[in-house]
Design a protein around this motif. Structure first.
Motif, PDB file in Angstrom:
ATOM      1  N   TRP A 361       0.833  -1.204   0.000  1.00  0.00           N
ATOM      2  CA  TRP A 361       0.000   0.000   0.000  1.00  0.00           C
ATOM      3  C   TRP A 361       0.872   1.259   0.000  1.00  0.00           C
ATOM      4  O   TRP A 361       0.633   2.203  -0.755  1.00  0.00           O
ATOM      5  CB  TRP A 361      -0.910  -0.037   1.223  1.00  0.00           C
ATOM      6  N   MET A 380      -1.518  -1.175  -5.167  1.00  0.00           N
ATOM      7  CA  MET A 380      -2.667  -1.002  -4.278  1.00  0.00           C
ATOM      8  C   MET A 380      -3.632  -2.171  -4.410  1.00  0.00           C
ATOM      9  O   MET A 380      -4.181  -2.659  -3.413  1.00  0.00           O
ATOM     10  CB  MET A 380      -3.370   0.317  -4.592  1.00  0.00           C
ATOM     11  N   LEU A 395      -9.049   1.930  -0.099  1.00  0.00           N
ATOM     12  CA  LEU A 395      -7.934   1.459  -0.922  1.00  0.00           C
ATOM     13  C   LEU A 395      -8.383   1.274  -2.372  1.00  0.00           C
ATOM     14  O   LEU A 395      -7.728   1.743  -3.316  1.00  0.00           O
ATOM     15  CB  LEU A 395      -7.411   0.144  -0.343  1.00  0.00           C
TER      16      LEU A 395
END
Length: 647
Positions: A361, A380, A395
């Motif tokens: 991330w 991601m 996200l």
């Protein structure tokens, strides 16, 4: 994105996610025991962030509380199961779902007696949810269709049936048309009319419990995965095993007097005062990764990147598999603008800790800042494929926005569909997915998503305009007029809505009304084109400034940034960028002017540190000292958190 980045807002040490309480739909006493288990699980994960280094004992205490809560929950569930079995099929299924026994719940639904049994429609909808969670999409579609056929008045079941079918049935009496009818009735009847029944969330912790992604730490991933699958006893055993190897708990420096003093000062926001005892601890316990991690964290909070990197690198050398130290170092490199180093180090971290979803991330974030947006979105996505305790929707939205900018619409639709599945009762993901599907020409599926957003209270002018446009193209002129009129009411300045309404009226032969709307459309479109031209001009100038800075032509870059600021005088980030370009070109007095204006516009605390640096270079020592004091005060405000209560 190509200009030299300024240091972003100083981050507080306590980087904990914003979990919030969630009402859970479940039966009776067992649910009263479920919530304490969830609360203790959230506390346990929050403590594992361990920004201060003294959280170890409370991690163990939270695990014991979690174990006790599970025992109480299991006792309550077993007692309630005895009462429900053979007497209340729906209640039993809900109980089994509540305690994570998904296979047993599915078996109970399959064993339900007849289609005419009470609650059979709802049971079939639950069956669809369970089958969908198992990846059995075709079987889930059949269950959803059966649920709707048993209760054609339920808009939510009509939605589930329409979106799960491979080829949506757009004709009567299909679920899509039933959904359209429900949407119109909902909009035209009293606002007190209850909304459609919620789609049940099968997750223990709803994704919306956090506004940012909360990942399972690499060392604890097995435990959190088991819990997510409903295997709570096994999950706790795995979490307990992980704590026995966690340096937060086993590192002997953490309990030293010097370390305790330094941490206490950190918690109080006394940054400079904390560093001395932490240095003593790191010198005394030379093999302690934890001592170096916390010392590096303290230096980072105080704005000393060089010393922060030094001690965090030492922490990683001492404990190469320690995820916290690695993430802390990557964060400092990123925030200092050393993006290439951060990318390289995060790739190394992922090689060492392939289950570190948070490293992926963060790598995505750094790649995005470095201008490698599509690569960022891929990372991601990879992070989202791991165990995300909550906040996965945020996200997916970040990655989806990148795919949208780069016109990778198939990936965009896939991620938005995942968001809908994560929280099917949130109107926003439905609306976003519907708009994306409409752009791809998938009109029936777009209508279903946009109607669902409307039923959940999320309609806006854009989505209603798209609904109207789809109806207009299909020749459903009254529906097109109805939707576009609602859009105009919500946003009279929408030229798109005026266009659809004008043509819906025109095709119905109502020429005078149509002319009024189309004339308004022309005026509003001309204004929108001018605004778009200005935005394009700013984007072009930013690219020009970035190119000049990359080539070392800082005077040219500064001149361009001045032009940008003239066009957008209220943006503090643009003033900061102009100031940095001026400082790089040697025009320090002008740089001060732009930094001071950024302060007035509410820029991040880092602006005061940069002002202090520039004042030093100008020999203005008193102003430099004042700016540094202001910077430290702003940082301390960010760090002000009350010490957590000990159990």
């Amino acid at each position: 994105m190509g200009f030299a980045p300024t240091r972003p807002r100083v981050r507080p040490l306590c980087l904990l996610p914003a979990f919030f309480a969630v009402a859970l739909l479940a039966p009776g006493a067992a649910n009263a025991q479920r919530q304490p288990f969830i609360d203790h699980l959230i506390t346990f994960r929050t403590l594992l962030f361990a920004p201060y280094g003294d959280e170890g004992e409370r991690v163990l205490a939270a695990l014991e509380q979690l174990t006790g809560a599970l025992a109480a929950w299991n006792d309550s569930a077993r007692a309630q199961e005895k009462k429900l079995r053979g007497t209340d099929a729906s209640g039993l299924v809900l109980l089994l779902l509540d305690v994570g026994r998904f296979s047993d719940a599915l078996a109970e639904i399959d064993n339900a007696s007849t289609a005419a049994a009470p609650g059979q429609s709802q049971l079939q909808a639950l069956r669809g949810r369970l089958l969908e969670a198992q990846g059995r999409d075709a079987d889930a579609a059949g269950a959803y269709r059966r649920a709707w056929e048993l209760d054609r008045t339920d808009a939510m079941k009509a939605y589930l049936a329409s979106v799960s079918e491979a080829v949506p049935d757009a004709g009567e009496p299909g679920p899509l048309m039933a959904l359209m009818t429900a949407q119109r009735q909902r909009a035209t009847l009293s606002v007190d009319r209850p909304a459609a029944a919620l789609i049940r969330d099968l997750r223990l912790i709803p994704d919306r419990a956090s506004k940012t992604p909360v990942f399972a730490p690499a060392a604890y991933a097995d435990g959190f995965e088991a819990i997510a699958a409903g295997n709570y006893v096994q999950g706790l055993a795995r979490l307990r095993s992980a704590t026995s190897r966690d340096r937060l708990i086993t590192d002997r420096a953490s309990h030293s007097q010097a370390m305790s003093l330094g941490i206490a000062r950190l918690r109080a926001g006394m940054l400079s005062e904390a560093i001395t005892p932490l240095e003593v601890a790191a010198s005394t316990y030379r093999d302690s990764g934890e001592a170096n991690r916390i010392l590096g964290t303290a230096y980072a909070a105080a704005g000393n990147d060089a010393r922060a990197v030094e001690h965090l690198r030492r922490a990683v050398q001492l404990a190469p598999d320690d995820e916290r130290s690695r993430l802390a170092l990557a964060r400092v490199l990123r925030d200092a603008g050393r993006l290439d180093e951060a990318v390289q180090f995060l790739h190394e971290t992922i090689a060492v800790l392939p289950r570190s979803a948070e490293a992926r991330w963060m790598l995505g974030d750094v790649l995005d800042k470095a201008g490698k947006a599509v690569d960022a979105a891929r990372e991601m996505e990879a992070a989202g494929a791991a165990t995300v305790i909550a906040g996965k929707s945020a996200l997916l939205l970040r990655a989806a926005a990148i795919y949208d900018r780069h016109q990778e619409f198939d990936r965009l639709v896939d991620l938005l569909a995942q968001r809908v599945r994560l929280d099917p009762n949130d109107p926003v993901p439905h609306r976003q997915l519907g708009l994306a599907l409409a752009r791809l020409g998938r009109s029936d599926r777009a209508l279903a998503e946009l109607a669902m957003s409307d039923l959940l209270g999320g309609a806006d002018a854009e989505s209603l305009t798209v609904i109207g446009q789809i109806h207009l193209e299909a020749g459903r002129l009254q529906d097109a007029e109805w939707a576009s009129r609602r859009a105009v009411t919500l946003q009279p300045e929408s030229h798109e809505a005026r266009y659809v309404l004008g043509h819906a009226l025109l095709r119905q032969g109502r020429s005078d009304e149509a002319r009024e709307q189309l004339e308004a459309f022309q005026r509003l479109r001309d204004r929108a084109i001018e605004n778009q031209r200005r935005r394009f001009e700013i984007d072009t100038l930013r690219a020009e400034a970035a190119s000049a800075a990359a080539a070392g032509r800082h005077h040219d870059a500064a001149a361009v940034w001045k032009r940008i600021v003239e066009r957008t005088p209220r943006d503090p980030d643009f003033h900061m960028a102009a100031a940095e370009a001026l400082a790089a070109s040697g025009d320090l007095e002008d740089a001060v002017e732009y930094f001071e204006k950024a302060v007035q516009l509410g820029a991040a605390p880092a602006v005061h540190r940069r002002l202090a640096d520039i004042y030093d270079r100008l020999g203005r020592t008193q102003e430099s000292a004042r700016a540094r004091r202001t910077y430290e005060e702003r940082v301390k405000e960010l760090l002000k958190v009350s010490p957590p209560a000990h159990p």
